[in-house]
Design a protein around this motif. Structure first.
Motif, PDB file in Angstrom:
ATOM      1  N   TYR A 160      -2.995  18.773  -6.867  1.00 21.15           N
ATOM      2  CA  TYR A 160      -1.513  18.998  -6.801  1.00 21.15           C
ATOM      3  C   TYR A 160      -1.155  18.597  -5.368  1.00 21.15           C
ATOM      4  N   GLN A 161      -0.172  17.728  -5.072  1.00 24.74           N
ATOM      5  CA  GLN A 161       0.278  17.297  -3.686  1.00 24.74           C
ATOM      6  C   GLN A 161       1.827  17.336  -3.734  1.00 24.74           C
ATOM      7  N   THR A 162       2.168  18.031  -2.506  1.00 25.21           N
ATOM      8  CA  THR A 162       3.607  17.700  -2.032  1.00 25.21           C
ATOM      9  C   THR A 162       3.806  16.534  -1.224  1.00 25.21           C
ATOM     10  N   LEU A 163       4.961  16.143  -0.981  1.00 23.54           N
ATOM     11  CA  LEU A 163       5.110  15.084  -0.088  1.00 23.54           C
ATOM     12  C   LEU A 163       4.452  15.324   1.306  1.00 23.54           C
ATOM     13  N   GLU A 175       0.802  -1.186  -0.045  1.00 24.11           N
ATOM     14  CA  GLU A 175      -0.034  -0.051   0.224  1.00 24.11           C
ATOM     15  C   GLU A 175       1.068   1.290  -0.043  1.00 24.11           C
ATOM     16  N   ASN A 176       2.084   1.187   0.578  1.00 26.08           N
ATOM     17  CA  ASN A 176       2.990   2.340   0.678  1.00 26.08           C
ATOM     18  C   ASN A 176       3.618   2.761  -0.588  1.00 26.08           C
ATOM     19  N   TRP A 177       3.876   1.493  -1.490  1.00 30.18           N
ATOM     20  CA  TRP A 177       4.663   1.846  -2.403  1.00 30.18           C
ATOM     21  C   TRP A 177       3.807   1.797  -3.994  1.00 30.18           C
ATOM     22  N   ARG A 178       3.321   3.140  -4.036  1.00 32.53           N
ATOM     23  CA  ARG A 178       2.480   3.355  -5.367  1.00 32.53           C
ATOM     24  C   ARG A 178       3.000   4.379  -5.962  1.00 32.53           C
ATOM     25  N   PHE A 179       2.494   4.545  -7.207  1.00 28.62           N
ATOM     26  CA  PHE A 179       3.034   5.522  -8.069  1.00 28.62           C
ATOM     27  C   PHE A 179       2.713   6.969  -7.721  1.00 28.62           C
ATOM     28  N   ASP A 180       1.643   7.388  -7.114  1.00 27.42           N
ATOM     29  CA  ASP A 180       1.368   8.715  -6.538  1.00 27.42           C
ATOM     30  C   ASP A 180       2.040   8.901  -5.540  1.00 27.42           C
ATOM     31  N   PHE A 181       2.860   7.935  -4.690  1.00 27.78           N
ATOM     32  CA  PHE A 181       3.773   8.437  -3.640  1.00 27.78           C
ATOM     33  C   PHE A 181       4.976   9.037  -4.589  1.00 27.78           C
ATOM     34  N   LEU A 229      -0.551   4.043   5.792  1.00 27.42           N
ATOM     35  CA  LEU A 229      -0.575   4.032   4.319  1.00 27.42           C
ATOM     36  C   LEU A 229       0.497   5.137   3.833  1.00 27.42           C
ATOM     37  N   SER A 230       0.924   6.053   4.809  1.00 27.51           N
ATOM     38  CA  SER A 230       2.075   6.812   4.293  1.00 27.51           C
ATOM     39  C   SER A 230       3.180   6.545   5.095  1.00 27.51           C
ATOM     40  N   ALA A 231       3.498   5.548   5.787  1.00 30.66           N
ATOM     41  CA  ALA A 231       4.449   5.517   6.547  1.00 30.66           C
ATOM     42  C   ALA A 231       5.986   5.622   5.814  1.00 30.66           C
ATOM     43  N   LEU A 232       6.038   5.067   4.345  1.00 32.18           N
ATOM     44  CA  LEU A 232       7.337   4.918   3.654  1.00 32.18           C
ATOM     45  C   LEU A 232       7.637   6.445   3.330  1.00 32.18           C
ATOM     46  N   ALA A 233       6.357   7.377   2.917  1.00 34.51           N
ATOM     47  CA  ALA A 233       6.636   8.739   2.718  1.00 34.51           C
ATOM     48  C   ALA A 233       7.067   9.331   3.813  1.00 34.51           C
ATOM     49  N   ALA A 234       6.646   9.039   5.133  1.00 34.72           N
ATOM     50  CA  ALA A 234       6.887   9.578   6.423  1.00 34.72           C
ATOM     51  C   ALA A 234       8.492   9.524   6.800  1.00 34.72           C
ATOM     52  N   LEU A 235       8.821   8.252   6.577  1.00 36.32           N
ATOM     53  CA  LEU A 235      10.249   7.846   6.894  1.00 36.32           C
ATOM     54  C   LEU A 235      11.313   8.615   5.763  1.00 36.32           C
ATOM     55  N   SER A 237       5.028  10.292  -7.448  1.00 31.01           N
ATOM     56  CA  SER A 237       4.502  11.303  -8.029  1.00 31.01           C
ATOM     57  C   SER A 237       4.811  12.769  -7.166  1.00 31.01           C
ATOM     58  N   HIS A 238       4.224  12.556  -6.037  1.00 35.04           N
ATOM     59  CA  HIS A 238       4.206  13.854  -5.155  1.00 35.04           C
ATOM     60  C   HIS A 238       5.684  13.800  -4.616  1.00 35.04           C
ATOM     61  N   ALA A 239       6.496  12.896  -4.278  1.00 26.92           N
ATOM     62  CA  ALA A 239       7.951  12.960  -4.222  1.00 26.92           C
ATOM     63  C   ALA A 239       8.505  13.881  -5.056  1.00 26.92           C
ATOM     64  N   TRP A 240       8.482  13.493  -6.452  1.00 24.21           N
ATOM     65  CA  TRP A 240       8.862  14.185  -7.488  1.00 24.21           C
ATOM     66  C   TRP A 240       8.383  15.831  -7.446  1.00 24.21           C
ATOM     67  N   ASN A 241       7.180  16.033  -7.216  1.00 27.72           N
ATOM     68  CA  ASN A 241       6.693  17.280  -7.248  1.00 27.72           C
ATOM     69  C   ASN A 241       7.249  18.147  -5.897  1.00 27.72           C
TER      70      ASN A 241
END
Length: 543
Positions: A497-500, A318-324, A515-521, A326-330
Motif C-alpha cells: 500500500y502506497q500513499t503519494l 515514465e511519470n504518467w503511470r497508472f500506479d501514480f 521518475l516521481s517528478a510529476l507526483a512531487a509537483l 492509484s497512489h494519489a487516489w489512496n
C-alpha cells in the motif's frame, strides 16, 4: 432527557480526548517495560551520536533560519524597495516544498556526478576530488541548509505579521532621535518581537526534530532515524518507545518555550497604526534587498521546482503511470476521511468547551490536541502499541468464540494510518475552530437563551452556521497535511500500500527522483493552497 444528552456530551468529549491521547500514554507505558537490552546497548554505543547530531541539527537550523528570516521579515514589513510586493508573498512559497524533495534536488545538482561538479571539472581540467574542494551536500551541514531553506518561512510569516500589526510610534520616535534604520532595528524592532521570535523558532525546532526523510537521505543519524531503525531493523518496540520518550522531552521543552514566547508576544496597542512603509530603500540598497530576496527564493523554491518541471517533461512517459494515479487516489481517500473525522470531533469538543466552562472542562480539547507536536515516527510507534494489543485481543476472542482469527485488522490495515493522522492533525481543527468561535460574542448565546433555545438548538441554529467557514479552512489544512505526511505512513502502511508521499520517497531514496517528478509537483501544488489563504489574511490585517 436533557440531562441524558448532557451526560452523553460529556462522555463523548472525554472519550475523544482520551482516545486521541492514547498513543502518547502508550509510549510512556511501553518505555517502562523491562525490555532494556537493546536500549542499553544503543545507549552505550551510538546513542550519544544520535543525541549530538539531533542537537547540532536543531541549533544549526534555528540559527540559519533566523539569519535568513529576520532580515527578510523586517525588510518586507518596514521598508519599501523594488519588487517588494512580489517578495512579500512569494517568500512563503518554500513552505509548500517538502524538505526531502529539496534535499533530493540539490543532491542531484551538487553531487560529484552532478552537473555543477562535472562542469567545474571540465572547465578547469580537474581530474579527481583531490584536485579541488566542494561542499559536501550529503552531510549534517547539508541537512541544516536544506531544512533551513524550507522552514525559515515560519519565522518570516510570524515576524512579518507581528511588525505589520504593532504600532509604528516607537520606530517613529527612534527616527526623531536620529536613529538610523539599523539602530531602529536593533534597539526597537528586534527587542519588541522577542516573544514572536521565540515562538516561531520553537515551531521550527519541532519541525526539525520531527524530520525523518531529509536526515535519512543524508545518512545523518538523529533520534528520529534511531526510532525508525530500532523498529524496522531490530523490531524492538520497547527500545523505540524509550528513544521516543527522549525525543518527546526535547519537544516538550520547545512547546514550553513556544508558550512563553506566545505570552511575551502580547503588545498592547491602542493607537492608530500607520500602514505606510517607514523606510524607502533606493538605488543600490534597494536593489541589494531585492537581490538577496531573489537569491533566497531561487535557492528555496524556484530552482527545485524548475528541476522537477524539467524532469516531469523529459520523463513524461515514465511519470504518467497508472500506479501514480492509484497512489494519489489512496492519499486523497485517507486525507478526505481524516479531514471529516477531525472536523466532526473538533466541532463537538469546541462547542463542549463553549457550553461547559467549569474548571477541568478544557482538558478533553487539550488532550485531543497533543498529537500535533509528536514527530511522525514517534507517533507511529505510539499508535502501533495499542493497536497491536487490540489486534491480539480481538484475535484471541474470535479464536475462542468462532475458532477463527481475522488477523491484523487494526494495526495491519489503513485504519492505522487513518488513526495516526487523526491523532496528529486534530489539533489543527481544534485550534482553527476555537479561534473562529472565540470571535462570536457570548451575547449571541444569551440572546438564544432568551428565545428559549436549549444547548442543542443553539448549536444547530447558531454555532454550526458560524463555524462553517472555520470548518472549511480546517478541513483544507488537514487535507493538505495528510497528503504530505511521510514518516507515519512509512511505518504504518499495510503491505503493498502506497500513499503519494511514500511513493515519491521510494524513488527519491533510490536516487530516481526524475521518475516521481510529476507526483512531487502535485504535492508541492497542493501545499501552495493554504499559503495564499494565509497571505490574504496577513494582508487584510496589515492594511
Amino acid at each position: 432527557m436533557n440531562r441524558v444528552r448532557i451526560t452523553a456530551w460529556h462522555s463523548f468529549s472525554w472519550a475523544a480526548g482520551i482516545l486521541l491521547s492514547l498513543p502518547l500514554l502508550a509510549l510512556f507505558f511501553q518505555s517502562l517495560s523491562p525490555d532494556n537490552e537493546l536500549f542499553v546497548h544503543l545507549w552505550n554505543t551510538v546513542f550519544t551520536d544520535y543525541l549530538t547530531n539531533s542537537i547540532l541539527l536543531l541549533v544549526g537550523v534555528l540559527c540559519f533560519s533566523a539569519f535568513i528570516a529576520i532580515p527578510l521579515a523586517w525588510l518586507n514589513a518596514m521598508c519599501e524597495y523594488p519588487l517588494k510586493r512580489f517578495f512579500s508573498w512569494s517568500l512563503m512559497l518554500p513552505l509548500a516544498m517538502p524538505a526531502y524533495l529539496i534535499a533530493a534536488v540539490y543532491t542531484e545538482l551538487l553531487d560529484y556526478a552532478g552537473p555543477i561538479q562535472v562542469w567545474l571539472r571540465q572547465t578547469f581540467g580537474w581530474q579527481s576530488p583531490q584536485d579541488y574542494w566542494f561542499f559536501d551536500i550529503v552531510s549534517l551541514a547539508g541537512a541544516v541548509l536544506m531544512l533551513s531553506l524550507v522552514l525559515f518561512p515560519y519565522l518570516y510569516l510570524i515576524l512579518r505579521s507581528f511588525w505589520l500589526e504593532h504600532s509604528y510610534d516607537l520606530i517613529r520616535a527612534s527616527r526623531v532621535m536620529q536613529h538610523s534604520p539599523w539602530q531602529s532595528f536593533i534597539r526597537v524592532s528586534l527587542p519588541m518581537a522577542r516573544g514572536a521570535i521565540v515562538a516561531a523558532l520553537a515551531l521550527i525546532g519541532m519541525e526539525t526534530l520531527a524530520d525523518f526523510a531529509t536526515v535519512h537521505l543524508f545518512s545523518v543519524n538523529t533520534l528520529t532515524t534511531a526510532v525508525y531503525d530500532t523498529w524496522i531493523d531490530h523490531s524492538s518496540l520497547g527500545a523505540a518507545a524509550k528513544i521516543s520518550c527522549v525525543m518527546l522531552l526535547m519537544i516538550f521543552l520547545l512547546i514550553g518555550a513556544e508558550k512563553v514566547g506566545r505570552r511575551q508576544r502580547a503588545v498592547h496597542d491602542t493607537m492608530a497604526r500607520e500602514k505606510k512603509a517607514m523606510y524607502t530603500l533606493t538605488g543600490g540598497f534597494g536593489w541589494l534587498a531585492a537581490g538577496v530576496s531573489m537569491l533566497i527564493l531561487l535557492l528555496s523554491f524556484f530552482i527545485p521546482v524548475g528541476v522537477l518541471v524539467y524532469y516531469a517533461v523529459i520523463y513524461a512517459a515514465e511519470n504518467w503511470r497508472f500506479d501514480f494515479l492509484s497512489h494519489a487516489w489512496n492519499s486523497f481517500q485517507v486525507a478526505t476521511i481524516v479531514s471529516l473525522i477531525c472536523i466532526a470531533l473538533s466541532v463537538g469538543l469546541v462547542i463542549f468547551q463553549r457550553f461547559f466552562q467549569q474548571k477541568g472542562q478544557q482538558i478533553p480539547g487539550q488532550l485531543a490536541s497533543t498529537g500535533y507536536a509528536i514527530p511522525g515516527t514517534v507517533l507511529a510507534i505510539g499508535v502501533l502499541i495499542p493497536l497491536t494489543l487490540l489486534d491480539h485481543q480481538v484475535n484471541h476472542w474470535f479464536g475462542q468464540w468462532f475458532d477463527w482469527q481475522p488477523g491484523l485488522i487494526f494495526s495491519g490495515t489503513v485504519f492505522a494510518i487513518t488513526f495516526a493522522y487523526v491523532v496528529r492533525f486534530n489539533a489543527i481543527a481544534v485550534g482553527t475552530l476555537e479561534n473562529t468561535l472565540a470571535k462570536v460574542s457570548p451575547s449571541i448565546d444569551m440572546a438564544g437563551r432568551t428565545m428559549k433555545l436549549n444547548r442543542f438548538q443553539l448549536m444547530y441554529k447558531v454555532h454550526f452556521p458560524l463555524l462553517r467557514r472555520g470548518c472549511l479552512t480546517a478541513g483544507l489544512l488537514i487535507f493538505i497535511e495528510a497528503m504530505k505526511e511521510l514518516p507515519a505512513a512509512l511505518l504504518l502502511r499495510p503491505f503493498d500500500y502506497q500513499t503519494l508521499a511514500t511513493y515519491i520517497y521510494q524513488y527519491v531514496s533510490d536516487e530516481q527522483l526524475e521518475l516521481s517528478a510529476l507526483a512531487a509537483l502535485f504535492i508541492v501544488g497542493v501545499g501552495l493552497i493554504p499559503l495564499f489563504v494565509v497571505n490574504r489574511n496577513i494582508e487584510a490585517h496589515g492594511r
